[in-house]
Structure formats: C-alpha cells, structure tokens
Design an enzyme around this catalytic site. Structure first.
Site, PDB file in Angstrom:
ATOM      1  N   VAL A   1      49.474  41.352  38.039  1.00 37.46           N
ATOM      2  CA  VAL A   1      48.413  40.638  37.862  1.00 37.46           C
ATOM      3  C   VAL A   1      47.128  41.492  37.358  1.00 37.46           C
ATOM      4  O   VAL A   1      46.244  41.141  36.843  1.00 37.46           O
ATOM      5  CB  VAL A   1      47.947  39.765  39.138  1.00 37.46           C
ATOM      6  CG1 VAL A   1      47.221  40.747  40.244  1.00 37.46           C
ATOM      7  CG2 VAL A   1      47.182  38.727  38.827  1.00 37.46           C
ATOM      8  N   SER A   2      47.327  42.710  37.435  1.00 31.79           N
ATOM      9  CA  SER A   2      46.209  43.635  37.324  1.00 31.79           C
ATOM     10  C   SER A   2      46.455  44.456  36.124  1.00 31.79           C
ATOM     11  O   SER A   2      47.186  45.295  35.789  1.00 31.79           O
ATOM     12  CB  SER A   2      45.996  44.870  38.579  1.00 31.79           C
ATOM     13  OG  SER A   2      45.589  45.815  38.080  1.00 31.79           O
TER      14      SER A   2
END
Length: 219
Positions: free
Chosen positions: A14-15
């Site tokens: 997600v990063s």
C-alpha cells in the site's frame, strides 16, 4: 558469506515509498556486502499500534506528497503513477489480503517473493487496480511467474491461522524495532539493529554499515 550485513526491509504494497526503497535495495543487494531479507508486514497494524495517522490526512502534506512521490519516482526510476484521488483510493482499500498472500508465498515459495511484491506494486500504483479482489491477486501471481495451481493453493492459505499469525508476528517485530510507518529498514550491524525509516535514508544506511552510496540507480 562471512561479514555480510543482514538488512531487513519491512514493507506493505500500500506504501509507494516502500516500493522506492524496495527497488533501491534490490539494486544494492548485488553491490553492497549485504544479505537482503524481505519482511512483508501490515502497515495498518503498525499505524494502529503506534497511533500514527496516514500522512495524506493532513491536506497540506497531501499536496506536498503528491509532488514528492512524482519527483522521487522519476529520480529513483520506479514507475509509481500518482494523482490526487489516489489518497482516497488507498484509504478506502485494504491490502491485508494481498499482504497475507505475499506472506503465504514467503513461507512456501520464497523465490517468488521479490517478483510477486513488485507485481503487486505495479498493479496498485502503476495500473491503479484493486488488489483486494481474489481474481486480481491471482492475476498478479500469474504475472510473477507462479502457476495457477500454486497461486490458487496460496490464495486458500490466506485465511489460515498459520499465515495470519506469521503476518501479525512480522508486523509486531517491526514495531519492536521501533517502526511507526513504512518502509522500515533494519540493518544488523556491530551486534545491534539500526532502524531507518523511509526510502530516502538508504544513503545513511550505507554510511553506517561502511558501504558506498552511488545514488538510487547505481551503475
């Protein structure tokens, strides 16, 4: 492999900054005297445990992040594609299933861990697809070179206690090292762990472990 420094990378797909750090460390694992270990963890769990909030929740910071990620992507030569509505998209989607799938692969087919993680980032951050859906998880696995039989089997594993516990344990380990966000890079040097937060501290990591930094795209 004497005298090699163990470097652990705790990441969640997600990063976008985790992707930048991941690609740079992948490049340096062949240049620096390090053993790079990928540690898939769950960013949501780290945020919750440490009381951290997604940086984009602060409007001025979100404005800055948008420019920063674009500049970093170009400088690091990593195909992150970001636009203003991505922050909402990210906040609205859980990567828990994807990170459990990556964890299952780490436990059973570790040679696919690097290409699989990369394909998840590409799908999420370059192609803006929803990676929480089982069919997309299977498509990512196919792109990474996994057979459909193996991928299907791993997908069934993501709801198993053994995979859930492994992801939870890895996340707790990152927190124990002092992580409050991602990427969290831990270098084991001179008998102690050194934590570096973010993708822009790898130059400092090199300096601590006595390795030469040659920029994000070393020749």
């Amino acid at each position: 492999r004497m005298g090699r420094t163990l470097v652990e990378l705790f990441y969640d797909v997600v990063s976008p900054y985790s992707w930048l750090g991941f690609e740079v460390l992948c490049r340096y694992q062949h240049i620096w005297n390090i053993d790079l270990r990928f540690r898939p963890a769950f960013l949501g769990g780290i945020m919750q445990a440490t009381g951290n909030k997604p940086p984009a929740m602060l409007p001025k910071r979100a404005e800055y992040l948008l420019k920063d990620i674009k500049r970093m992507a170009e400088y690091y030569q990593v195909p992150v594609q970001i636009s203003g509505d991505d922050f909402q998209r990210v906040l609205g989607k859980s990567t828990l299933g994807a990170m459990r799938f990556i964890t299952a692969i780490d436990m059973t087919q570790p040679r696919y861990l690097e290409p699989l993680s990369r394909e998840f980032w590409i799908r999420f951050w370059s192609q803006h697809e929803d990676i929480s859906q089982p069919e997309n998880i299977l498509a990512v696995a196919g792109q990474a070179g996994l057979s459909s039989e193996i991928a299907q089997k791993q997908l069934e594993m993501i709801s198993s206690p053994v995979v859930k516990n492994r992801l939870k344990e890895t996340t707790e380990e990152a927190i124990k090292y002092g992580a409050f966000g991602m990427p969290a890079v831990v270098a084991h040097f001179n008998g102690e762990p050194h934590l570096f937060f973010g993708s822009d501290r790898l130059e400092l990591l090199g300096s601590i472990i006595g390795e030469k930094w040659q920029g994000p795209v070393p020749s």
